[in-house]
Design an enzyme around this catalytic site. Structure first.
Site, short mmCIF file in Angstrom:
data_model
loop_
_atom_site.label_atom_id
_atom_site.label_comp_id
_atom_site.label_asym_id
_atom_site.label_seq_id
_atom_site.Cartn_x
_atom_site.Cartn_y
_atom_site.Cartn_z
N THR A 217 -13.99 -5.79 -1.23
CA THR A 217 -13.35 -6.02 -0.12
C THR A 217 -14.07 -8.05 -0.39
OG1 THR A 217 -12.86 -4.12 0.59
CG2 THR A 217 -12.08 -6.63 2.10
N LEU B 143 -1.23 -10.10 5.82
CA LEU B 143 -2.23 -9.64 7.27
C LEU B 143 -2.85 -9.26 6.37
CD1 LEU B 143 -1.84 -8.18 9.56
CD2 LEU B 143 -1.44 -5.87 8.54
N LYS C 178 -15.65 -3.46 7.36
CA LYS C 178 -15.38 -4.24 6.25
C LYS C 178 -14.75 -5.01 6.13
CE LYS C 178 -12.04 -2.41 3.95
NZ LYS C 178 -11.13 -3.22 3.61
N TRP D 253 1.49 -1.03 0.52
CA TRP D 253 -0.01 -0.14 -0.05
C TRP D 253 0.96 1.40 0.06
CZ3 TRP D 253 -4.16 1.56 -1.89
CH2 TRP D 253 -4.52 3.04 -1.42
#
Length: 328
Positions: A246, A276, A189, A14
């Site tokens: 997601t 993760l 979420k 990210w």
């Protein structure tokens, strides 16, 4: 403020994706890693092992995390939620007062039940906390595919300036002042995505998946409102939008983790294949918070029970199906 010089802390998928999109937006960007060896690897190969095939823009500076970040106009903290406090503590001495620090993790800190901007506010009192969240996969952002997210901070003018600084033709941040709503949607979420993955892994069918996502959103909406989130935030990019993404793609670590659970893998981090899944940490905290606010979240509670080994996958599913019939 123009925010022409931006630093991204975190050399994972990210962080490198965000650095890439900021460079495309024409800003001077530094990718700062807490691990010197990772910084050297990125400098040498100009490619993250977490994003194979995506070459880092030559305009991106790369360095181990150091005091030079104090020269930058804004900081993006792209580290996992449970590591955000430690990272904040490292950068705190170097930052100028009033520097925006944007949390890019989606979760709640275990033990304290603090959202990410609350952790930033505690760890860096002189900073201006903000949060970036929404339906976005690192691979898509890094490759310059169209993506829309939400950037929230309490100061509307500042939020608009930050969104303008980070935005480009393919990366579109919509600004908001509903910090809590944006943070809550991103955290909740992830837990619901694990549940959606379990449905897929257990081969319960498309009808069950649709029901799970719909009722899961009802939980998210009900709990979010109890925490003070705005309805338009919960139905927007950082709420419903992120939930849809997601719960529908194996690019999601949480959804993939849930699939592994549904197929019989043990409920531990080994099931993620070394990646993760933030929902693993968030589920028990979310249940604690819901109990404190007297809000019922049966799907998230079922996920927490599976992860804590209080119930098997089949027992959790049976308990959900055995709930009393009620009005929608």
């Amino acid at each position: 403020m123009a925010f022409e010089h931006i630093v991204v802390v975190g050399g994972g998928a990210w962080g490198t994706a965000l650095a890439s999109t900021i460079a495309r937006a024409g800003r001077a960007v530094l990718l700062a890693t807490r691990d010197r060896a990772r910084a050297e690897l990125l400098l040498d190969q100009r490619e993250s092992p977490h994003l194979p095939g995506v070459r880092l823009d030559e305009r991106i500076g790369i360095a181990p995390l150091g005091p030079e970040i104090g020269r930058y106009d804004a900081v993006l903290l792209a580290v996992p939620s449970q590591q955000l406090r430690a990272a904040s503590g490292v950068i705190a001495p170097s930052l100028r007062p009033g520097t925006p620090v944007i949390a890019c993790a989606k979760g709640v800190e275990r033990g304290t039940r603090k959202f990410m901007t609350e952790v930033v506010a505690q760890s860096i009192p002189a900073a201006i906390p903000a949060v970036l969240s929404g339906p976005s996969f690192a691979q898509d952002v890094a490759r310059g595919l169209p993506t829309a997210v939400t950037l929230a901070t309490s100061d509307e003018k500042l939020g608009a300036s930050l969104a303008n600084a980070l935005g480009s033709l393919t990366f579109r941040p919509y600004h908001s002042t509903d910090v809590r709503g944006v943070e809550f949607g991103g955290a909740a979420k992830n837990v619901l995505a694990i549940a959606a993955g379990v449905v897929t892994g257990r081969a319960l069918g498309a009808s069950a998946a649709a029901a799970l996502i719909t009722r899961g959103f009802a939980e998210l909406f009900r709990f979010g409102k109890a925490l003070g989130a705005r309805p338009e935030t919960l139905t927007g990019l950082s709420g419903l939008g992120d939930l849809i993404l997601t719960c529908s793609s194996t690019q999601s670590r949480n959804y993939s983790f849930g699939i592994a659970l549904g197929r019989g893998s043990p409920p531990d981090l080994a099931s993620t294949g070394g990646k993760l899944a933030e929902g693993f940490f968030t589920a028990p905290v979310l249940v604690e918070m819901a109990q404190a606010h007297a809000v019922e979240i049966p799907i998230a509670s079922a996920v927490a029970d599976i992860l804590a080994r209080r119930a098997s996958v089949d027992e959790a599913i049976e308990n959900l199906l055995a709930r009393p019939f009620r009005a929608e």
